[in-house]
Design a protein around this motif. Sequence first.
Motif, PDB file in Angstrom:
ATOM      1  N   UNK A  55       0.841  -1.191   0.000  1.00 57.02           N
ATOM      2  CA  UNK A  55       0.000   0.000   0.000  1.00 57.02           C
ATOM      3  C   UNK A  55       0.881   1.248   0.000  1.00 57.02           C
ATOM      4  N   UNK A  56       1.950   1.196   0.773  1.00 58.63           N
ATOM      5  CA  UNK A  56       2.895   2.308   0.769  1.00 58.63           C
ATOM      6  C   UNK A  56       3.554   2.504  -0.584  1.00 58.63           C
TER       7      UNK A  56
ATOM      8  N   UNK B  46       3.894   6.324  -4.999  1.00 54.53           N
ATOM      9  CA  UNK B  46       4.113   6.604  -6.408  1.00 54.53           C
ATOM     10  C   UNK B  46       4.856   5.543  -7.178  1.00 54.53           C
ATOM     11  N   UNK B  47       5.415   4.565  -6.477  1.00 53.92           N
ATOM     12  CA  UNK B  47       6.240   3.568  -7.160  1.00 53.92           C
ATOM     13  C   UNK B  47       5.406   2.648  -8.042  1.00 53.92           C
ATOM     14  N   UNK B  48       4.260   2.211  -7.547  1.00 53.19           N
ATOM     15  CA  UNK B  48       3.462   1.249  -8.286  1.00 53.19           C
ATOM     16  C   UNK B  48       2.981   1.830  -9.620  1.00 53.19           C
TER      17      UNK B  48
ATOM     18  N   UNK C  32       9.645  -4.094  -1.070  1.00 54.06           N
ATOM     19  CA  UNK C  32      10.551  -2.948  -1.091  1.00 54.06           C
ATOM     20  C   UNK C  32      10.062  -1.812  -0.198  1.00 54.06           C
ATOM     21  N   UNK C  33       8.750  -1.623  -0.079  1.00 57.30           N
ATOM     22  CA  UNK C  33       8.240  -0.577   0.797  1.00 57.30           C
ATOM     23  C   UNK C  33       8.621  -0.810   2.246  1.00 57.30           C
TER      24      UNK C  33
ATOM     25  N   UNK D 281       4.623   4.875   3.181  1.00 55.60           N
ATOM     26  CA  UNK D 281       4.447   5.609   1.929  1.00 55.60           C
ATOM     27  C   UNK D 281       5.503   6.704   1.776  1.00 55.60           C
ATOM     28  N   UNK D 282       5.924   7.332   2.884  1.00 54.26           N
ATOM     29  CA  UNK D 282       6.932   8.391   2.809  1.00 54.26           C
ATOM     30  C   UNK D 282       8.311   7.830   2.471  1.00 54.26           C
TER      31      UNK D 282
END
Length: 426
Positions: A171-172, A177-179, A196-197, A231-232
């Motif tokens: 979710x992060x 923005x990575x996904x 990776x998150x 997410x950050x």
Amino acid sequence: MSKHNPPRANAQHDTHTTDELVTSQVPADSIGIRPLDGLKVLELGQLIAGPFASKILAEFGADVIKVEPPEGDPLRKWRYIHEDTSVWWAAHARNKRSITIDLRQPEGQNLVRMLAKQADILIENFRPGAMEKWGLGFKELHAVNPKLIMLRVSGYGQTGPYKDRPGFGVIGEAMGGLRYISGEPGRPPVRVGVSIGDTLSGLHGVIGILMALRHREVQNGLGQEIDVALYESVFNMMESLIPEYSKFGVIRQPSGGSMPGIAPTNAYPTLDGKYALIAGNGDSIFKRLMTLIERDDLANDAELGDNIGRAKNAQKLDDAISAWTSQHRLDIVLAKLTEAGVPNGRSYDAADISADPHYRDRNMILQTQLPDGSAIEVPGIVPKLSSTPGQVDRLAPGLGEHTEEILIELGLDDDERKALKDKGIV
């Protein structure tokens, strides 16, 4: 740390004595010296993000006490299982000691307070508010131990309108923005094949811990709270994503194997149906690459002399490079590129990594053992420090393996320890 000498992971394939195992990992003059020796870490996290941070600290000398629920960390049952435990566990939990504590019970919460009073660092990755519900929030623990540094990893952080939402690494990765930018143009977004998150959050957590330790050392001797959001941590890796949108209104899109705005760099097909990764985007590197593929017209084209011009002609350059690579086998392509001084490579799978001599030479594949004595290979340690390198000196623990040992260190007598066990607290 425990006074016994647990088995050490070995960087070699064959069997060694304990002394040989040590010298195979670290320089002889640095054995026993690690930058975090003497630090005590209390890990309350589960699965990946928090435990990944404490794994790194443990590899560089910290005494990590991992608090697990009576049923164990869920990661013990993830993916491939050997003798009832995930083989992932052998790498993820190495160098740690395990104690089982039921945090839902007041007696369990009190044990954590006792442990936190002795700790330098506490790591947790529960949903915000969980620690406070148990009376184990930063304010409560800071009052017990003013020097305590508390790393808190969560999906959205300890504040903000989303703080109470559940959040996993994937979710992060999406919110960060990575996904959105991962995958081929015109196709659905894909995920990176690893968590990776979570690991990026663990790394940011370690950075925060080291800075907090430095502040505690040189300023006022007090600990502090470190707030890391999944997410950050991902968003921090997103390079030009927001500046380009803010200035030009550009929304970065999936680009497959290329890097928009930087050229030439891509995965190029070879004669044997494989792909060569080529990064020819430096000015002088580009000229060497064009000379190699016998395209002097492109090498000497003034418009292609810098990245701005090359980026405008990215497809033209990719076509030229592909025309050359498709005439040769992958091994020939890579050999010629290396000889010409052009950065290159191929995509490694697990078998490629395991067989690669460079990985072996740099001790990035370590041989250790599972609880039943069978051999297993695990990733080595990064970063490489010349004077105080990390090492593996304790196998991943069994569930609650060190409960008795840790309770004794807390000063609990026989009756107190028995009472906790009888009640199912530990």
